[in-house]
Every structure is written in C-alpha cells, then in structure tokens.
Design an enzyme around this catalytic site. Sequence first.
Site, PDB file in Angstrom:
ATOM      1  N   HIS A 114       0.840  -1.201   0.000  1.00 17.07           N
ATOM      2  CA  HIS A 114       0.000   0.000   0.000  1.00 17.07           C
ATOM      3  C   HIS A 114       0.867   1.241   0.000  1.00 17.07           C
ATOM      4  CE1 HIS A 114      -2.533  -3.191   1.615  1.00 17.07           C
ATOM      5  NE2 HIS A 114      -3.575  -2.502   1.196  1.00 17.07           N
ATOM      6  N   LYS A 140      -0.870  -7.920  -4.596  1.00 23.07           N
ATOM      7  CA  LYS A 140      -1.857  -6.840  -4.502  1.00 23.07           C
ATOM      8  C   LYS A 140      -1.158  -5.499  -4.280  1.00 23.07           C
ATOM      9  CE  LYS A 140      -5.592  -4.942  -1.689  1.00 23.07           C
ATOM     10  NZ  LYS A 140      -6.314  -4.967  -0.416  1.00 23.07           N
TER      11      LYS A 140
END
Lengths: 247, 247
Positions: A114, A140
């Site tokens: 992130h 991700k």
Amino acid sequence: MKLDESALAATTNDLTREVDARGVADLIEFRMDQADDPLEQLAAYDGELPIIATNRARWFGGKASDTGRLDDLFSASRYDAVEFVDIELETVRAKEWLAHEFRENDVQLIISHHDFEETPDRDVLDAIIEQCAEFGDVAKVAVFPQNQGDTLTLLEAVNDATNRGIDVAGISMGEIGSHTRVIGHLYGSKLGYAPLLADDNDYAPGQIPLEKLASLIELTKNERVDGQVIDTIRSEVSVPKELTLSD
Amino acid sequence: MKLDESALAATTNDLTREVDARGVADLIEFRMDQADDPLEQLAAYDGELPIIATNRARWFGGKASDTGRLDDLFSASRYDAVEFVDIELETVRAKEWLAHEFRENDVQLIISHHDFEETPDRDVLDAIIEQCAEFGDVAKVAVFPQNQGDTLTLLEAVNDATNRGIDVAGISMGEIGSHTRVIGHLYGSKLGYAPLLADDNDYAPGQIPLEKLASLIELTKNERVDGQVIDTIRSEVSVPKELTLSD
C-alpha cells in the site's frame, strides 16, 4: 478457490453479515483489525463464502497493534473457511519464514503493498509487483494517484504483470482512482474489494459500495459483442497510403 | 456551445428523433451520410439540441459517395442549429482552405481521425492529435485496439493532450475499448458519442446505447468525495523509510 476470473471481495468486520454478500460478492474479506473478537467470529462462522483474513497494522492503514497481530492471523489461517491470508510485502520481507508457515495451513497468500501518498514510478511499481508475486499467490498493490496519469500507470502495471502471467490485484485509490475499481478486471486485476453495504467503516479511500460496484463491473462485462459490425466496417474501409480525395 | 465539460452526442440519421435525446445528450450528431434527404431534414429541424453535422465518406467508415459530399456538409453548416462540423483530418489536410470556408459559417470544427485496424504508436497518435488541433477546435481520434494495452495508449494520449491544453475527444473502439467511452471524460475527453436509443444503425464498433452510456458516465461522476477519509488514513499511516517490525 482459484482466481481464474476476477473475483469480488466484500470487506467487513462482522462475519454475521456474510449473508448480505451472497450472490453479489465471491469472497469475504474479514478485517480482523477492525473486528470485535475476530477469532471468536471465525470459530462461529458458518457462511458460504470463502474468507480472506486480513489483520492490518497501523503502519499500513489498519488498526491492529503489533503485539499478537501475526499470531492472530496465523490462528485465523487454521480455519477451513479461510482460503486466503493477506500479508503486507514489508511484513513478509522482514520475516520470510512466514510465507512457508502460513502455507502449511493450506491457505493462499495475498502479498500486498500500500502507498497512501503516491503512485510509484512504473519501474518501481513493477519491481514491487514482482516481489509480491515471489512471496505469494496474488500480488496486490493499492497506490494513491496524484493525477489522472498515475491511474494509467497503475493500470499499465497491472496489464503488463497479467501478460507476464502474474496473478495481480491493482487499485488506484482515492476519488481520482475510484473508476479503476470498476475497470481493473478488464486489465487482468484478479481481485476487487468493496465494503459490505450498510457497513459504516471506511477501509480504504475511493471504495465503492458492494452492490454498486458489482453492478458497474457487470455492466462492463455485458457489452454487446460487435465482431460482426467490426468486420463489416473493416471491409468497407480501406484508406490508401497515399490518400487522394476526388471530392 | 462551448465544450467546457465533457459533452455527450447522440448519433442519429433522423432529426425528428431529437426529442428522445433531450435531457440525456448535450448534442445531436447528425450522420448525413446515412440519412434520407439530410438537407431537407436540417431545414425542417426545430429541436433544442445543437447539431454536429457529419457526412462521412466510405474511406472513413461512412456511406457518403465522394460526389457532393463536402458541398452538402457546407450547406449544412449554414443552418443555425449546426454548431459543429466534423471533417476528417485527411480531408482537411488535402484541402486546407476548407477549414477557413467552414469557419465563415460560424461553426466550430471537429477534426477527426479514424483507424479501424489498429492503434498507432504513442508518438504517432500524439502527432495526429496535434495536427487535428492545428486545423480544428476539437481533435477527435477513434482508433481500434488490438489488446488492452492499446486502450491505455489511447487514454494516455488523451490525458497528455488535455494537459497540453488541447480540446480532444478520444475513443478506443471495439469491444476491448468499449469502456473508454465511459471513462474517457475522466482523462479529459471532451466529447462522447452514443447511438440514439431505438436507432438500429451501427455507426461505430463498440458503441454503447445512449441511455446506458449516459447513466454509466453519471455513475463515474458521482463517487462520494472521500477527502476526509484520505486525510484520516494518511494521518494514521507513516511507514518509516527503514521499516522495522516489532511483531
């Protein structure tokens, strides 16, 4: 569960609400760090949808304190319903043995990165995705765009990783990137996330409520197949290299 | 009419249907090449929406024969309701005086380039857009993608042209590019096109019916503003450069 096509995960901190996600989402992302008694909730779970267990530390936008965070995630991975575990790239990079330990509990690993400030340059983003894929089954990346160009950088990285055979989930966060949650699957993004309807928590900036996101994704899948039209137009169009107009 | 925000044009060959487009489209694109008695239709027009006059030759996917095509388009440009005229880049390049002549009738020029086979390389696409913008008020490029990457090339070209101050309309055609008709405005595309509902003609591959496209575009505009959430998350997240995890 195998992520052949793009799957949609409904994020919640309350597993008793799983029934609301059925028929709309493919998976439940259980945010243990925002849940009351998460391990008790998992023990009591008798829902249909497989679970992604996530226990996000404050470092990465979550609420879990460092103490016991990974122990709880490991306990969660023992439940049959938990088919995926989300571990941050930075966490698994610091403790590489984690990946092996979790795999012994028969779960797939989503290795996540992130960035709530910016979108890394393309080469950095590619390297991050490659690293995530080395440790896990799904890479991700959720990054924050500072302009429209950044959302295209994210989509390109997802598209190219998909072409290299990586199972990748990519999100451009915030309002500017919100539409990437709808169209990401067109570029190969394997996992989308949406908050369960009527769930007041904000898990990530730019999220679209589950029902709305599901119907938007469906609309982008249902475009009419116009191969015939294209063939017709192609047969009618033949612009010569040296164009001479007679009108 | 000034294209400050992105506008949506309803394409039709029958101006009496304009009433169906009101409240949904901002403009009517009148495909003269596919219409019966186009000049008579324009003379009888008493609709509310301003008109884009297009008289596409077979070279560019239309049905107009070369004879009289530009004369008819010129006649169309004399009507007050006609605020835009679409001329192909290749046409105006061969007859540069055209642009000046049309402007005397107080219309804005959409200079368009179509490629029904492929998406040009990024530098070629940029050069095409620059040329269109030199001759006209709006540069329109509609190109065919052979893969997902091509749709991103088109969106990047639109985004960068917008950042350079060019009024550009960009479309990636076909099924693969269909979603660019929905999200193009997010990258600055100033004009979208959709066939008028209940109009059976196929004007371009990958088009989405008017009502559906209008509602999809609206949905991408209405994402909730989550500036506050972002600020909250940012204040909670502070990943140190040298990450040391204590758990």
